[in-house]
Design a protein around this motif. Structure first.
Motif, PDB file in Angstrom:
ATOM      1  N   CYS A  94       4.507  28.067  21.172  1.00 22.55           N
ATOM      2  CA  CYS A  94       5.014  29.366  20.734  1.00 22.55           C
ATOM      3  C   CYS A  94       4.062  30.482  21.106  1.00 22.55           C
ATOM      4  O   CYS A  94       2.859  30.374  20.908  1.00 22.55           O
ATOM      5  CB  CYS A  94       5.220  29.351  19.223  1.00 22.55           C
ATOM      6  SG  CYS A  94       5.887  30.884  18.579  1.00 22.55           S
ATOM      7  N   LYS A 118      12.973  29.128  24.773  1.00 24.69           N
ATOM      8  CA  LYS A 118      14.006  29.492  23.818  1.00 24.69           C
ATOM      9  C   LYS A 118      15.295  28.750  24.121  1.00 24.69           C
ATOM     10  O   LYS A 118      15.530  28.291  25.235  1.00 24.69           O
ATOM     11  CB  LYS A 118      14.258  30.999  23.862  1.00 24.69           C
ATOM     12  CG  LYS A 118      13.064  31.847  23.477  1.00 24.69           C
ATOM     13  CD  LYS A 118      13.465  33.292  23.332  1.00 24.69           C
ATOM     14  CE  LYS A 118      14.042  33.849  24.621  1.00 24.69           C
ATOM     15  NZ  LYS A 118      14.405  35.282  24.474  1.00 24.69           N
ATOM     16  N   ASP A 152      12.900  31.782  16.921  1.00 23.45           N
ATOM     17  CA  ASP A 152      12.631  32.591  18.107  1.00 23.45           C
ATOM     18  C   ASP A 152      12.529  34.048  17.666  1.00 23.45           C
ATOM     19  O   ASP A 152      12.374  34.334  16.478  1.00 23.45           O
ATOM     20  CB  ASP A 152      13.680  32.375  19.216  1.00 23.45           C
ATOM     21  CG  ASP A 152      15.078  32.878  18.851  1.00 23.45           C
ATOM     22  OD1 ASP A 152      15.220  33.671  17.887  1.00 23.45           O
ATOM     23  OD2 ASP A 152      16.049  32.488  19.538  1.00 23.45           O
TER      24      ASP A 152
END
Length: 222
Positions: free
Chosen positions: A4, A46, A202
């Motif tokens: 991330c 994503k 996200d």
């Protein structure tokens, strides 16, 4: 699975990301899992936009799941399973969890808001907003804004401490809720706690599943 990354523009200036958030112990003396955030800029894989758009289209306008049929709830669950395949490896480490979120959906509509969201409760307390704020490193604030019989504005709010249980599960221990109607307010009840498995995150949405299987869909507020 992906790692991330984050962008500071996604968060309110009041919310500061800590590179080493405090970690609380699992209640009951269970195993402690050391989990710390990393702000290293790594690629975030994503989910395809059509999956995110799909789940949003299925929950928008449903009074947070109240008006959905059994088949409608199943459609939401099916898309959530697809989205979970794109979840980052350790979502509790991801700074994207912090921010201000609208509670768009729950598969058990009375779960967020409790008695205020039962059939009778919704007649008396017309829900305006359901918001969850996560502040680094470990503060959670829930707020349900309502209109009493459509005449008086009020809200019920809770403040809690976020405890990391492992790389996906978190526990929140809440202080007694505060009820406010106009200028009148008071606290009632006792402490409460919830556990949530973060199944997708996200820049737009966050999905979670409660310890009893309730599915939640959160949308980041602008």
């Amino acid at each position: 699975m992906a790692s991330c990354s984050w962008s500071a523009s996604l968060f309110s200036p009041a919310l500061k990301i800590s590179p080493r958030p405090s970690i609380s112990l699992r209640p009951g003396g269970g195993k402690v899992v050391a989990v710390r955030s990393s702000l290293a800029a790594q690629p975030l894989t994503k989910a395809p936009n059509h999956l995110v758009d799909s789940i949003l289209s299925k929950v928008n306008g449903t009074d947070r799941g109240v008006t959905l049929t059994k088949e409608g709830h199943q459609e939401v669950a099916d898309v959530a399973v697809q989205l979970s395949k794109y979840c980052v490896d350790a979502p509790v480490k991801c700074p994207l969890i912090f921010g201000e979120w609208d509670v768009l959906y729950c598969s058990v509509p009375t779960s967020p808001g409790g008695g205020y969201r039962t059939s009778i409760g919704r007649l008396i307390f017309n829900t305006k907003e359901m918001i969850q704020v996560l502040e680094s490193p470990d503060i959670v604030k829930n707020r349900v804004s309502f209109s009493l019989f459509g005449l008086l504005e009020g809200q019920v709010s809770l403040k809690g401490k976020l405890n990391v249980l492992d790389e996906k599960w978190v526990q929140v221990v809440f202080e007694p809720p505060e009820f406010r109607l106009g200028s009148f307010g008071f606290q009632y009840g006792g402490e409460s706690e919830v556990k949530l498995d973060i199944t997708y995150i996200d820049e737009r949405i966050r999905l979670g599943k409660g310890s009893r299987g309730s599915l939640f869909v959160f949308l980041r507020r602008d």
